[in-house]
Design a protein around this motif. Structure first.
Motif, PDB file in Angstrom:
ATOM      1  N   GLY A 121       0.802  -1.211   0.000  1.00 34.14           N
ATOM      2  CA  GLY A 121       0.000   0.000   0.000  1.00 34.14           C
ATOM      3  C   GLY A 121       0.838   1.265   0.000  1.00 34.14           C
ATOM      4  O   GLY A 121       2.070   1.239  -0.040  1.00 34.14           O
ATOM      5  N   HIS A 123      -7.745   2.714   4.386  1.00 32.38           N
ATOM      6  CA  HIS A 123      -7.930   3.198   3.012  1.00 32.38           C
ATOM      7  C   HIS A 123      -9.154   4.103   2.921  1.00 32.38           C
ATOM      8  O   HIS A 123     -10.105   3.984   3.696  1.00 32.38           O
ATOM      9  CB  HIS A 123      -8.066   2.032   2.029  1.00 32.38           C
ATOM     10  N   CYS A 158      -4.037  -3.469  -0.707  1.00 36.82           N
ATOM     11  CA  CYS A 158      -4.564  -2.098  -0.681  1.00 36.82           C
ATOM     12  C   CYS A 158      -4.251  -1.397  -1.997  1.00 36.82           C
ATOM     13  O   CYS A 158      -4.861  -1.710  -3.012  1.00 36.82           O
ATOM     14  CB  CYS A 158      -4.040  -1.337   0.535  1.00 36.82           C
ATOM     15  N   GLN A 196      -8.061  -5.707  -0.103  1.00 36.86           N
ATOM     16  CA  GLN A 196      -8.149  -4.315   0.307  1.00 36.86           C
ATOM     17  C   GLN A 196      -7.564  -4.109   1.699  1.00 36.86           C
ATOM     18  O   GLN A 196      -7.089  -3.023   2.042  1.00 36.86           O
ATOM     19  CB  GLN A 196      -9.612  -3.864   0.278  1.00 36.86           C
TER      20      GLN A 196
END
Length: 240
Positions: free
Chosen positions: A55, A138, A89, A172
């Motif tokens: 991420g 996020h 992510c 995610q």
């Protein structure tokens, strides 16, 4: 030594966290690169067994950034190689974009920052034993094309994990984040913790002993099965 795995991060000082530690524990050498700092991406996947893309604070839509543009252009090479790709992510969001999906903020401005419940889809029951509480950080999510199989959902951001083909995955949530990383993230970005849906810093730390051990166990099992490491004790199946 088993082989070499490429780990892509997006900021100075970032590292692959628990995922990197588990990969090294399994006998892999990890090659950590940061295209956003000018590191070159390999021309081919011949020297690598897999790629993990982590991420970062930027968006998969930030095509004006040289590093992000380079990754978006490079990901198809990984997919064509047939080697495993795991996006976490931002890494998952970039994979979704490359495949023809979209990445955007929640229409009501909500975020997922802290521990969030996810529920496996019917297809996801081969990957998740049941509902899990996972660590999130996020403000954007992905909308996947039909070529992808959704594996898990949450209430706020409906698509949480997916598979493309046999060896490409996106999640995610953040299976790599350790307690020390949580402390750094919450103390270093307090402005994120006041966004709609974000949990206060103390909740991130206080919930770690309860929710992190199952997430670590899942991560170990997922990596072991993905990479074919013998002795991974789990009912988890990556078939299908």
């Amino acid at each position: 030594m088993r082989g070499k795995i490429l780990c892509i991060v997006h900021q100075k000082g970032s590292d692959p966290g628990r995922v990197g530690c588990l990969l090294m524990e399994m006998g892999y050498v990890i090659d950590v690169r940061c295209p956003c700092m000018g590191h070159r991406l390999p021309e081919s996947m011949d020297a690598y067994d897999a790629v993990f893309v982590f991420g970062g604070p930027m968006s998969a839509n930030d095509c004006h950034m040289g590093g992000i543009r380079a990754e978006l252009d490079w990901i198809p090479k990984v997919l064509d190689s047939g080697k495993p790709y795991v996006g976490i992510c931002l890494g998952a969001q970039m994979l979704a974009r490359v495949l023809g999906g979209s990445v955007a903020e929640h229409p009501e401005g909500m975020v997922e920052i802290g521990y969030v419940d996810i529920e496996p889809t019917d297809a996801g029951r081969a990957y998740f034993d049941g509902p899990m509480t996972v660590y999130q950080w996020h403000r954007e999510g992905f909308l996947l094309p039909e070529s992808c199989t959704v594996l898990a959902r949450s209430t706020v951001f409906q698509q949480q994990a997916f598979r493309y083909g046999a060896n490409a995955y996106g999640v995610q949530f953040h299976p790599e984040v350790t307690l020390d990383m949580k402390k750094r993230w919450t103390s270093g970005a307090p402005h994120r913790l006041v966004l709609p849906g974000a949990q206060p810093a103390e909740a991130h730390i206080d919930n770690h002993p309860r929710y992190d051990p199952p997430l670590e166990s899942w991560t170990r099992r997922f990596l072991g099965r993905l990479l074919g490491v013998p002795g991974t004790a789990s009912t988890l199946s990556l078939a299908g």
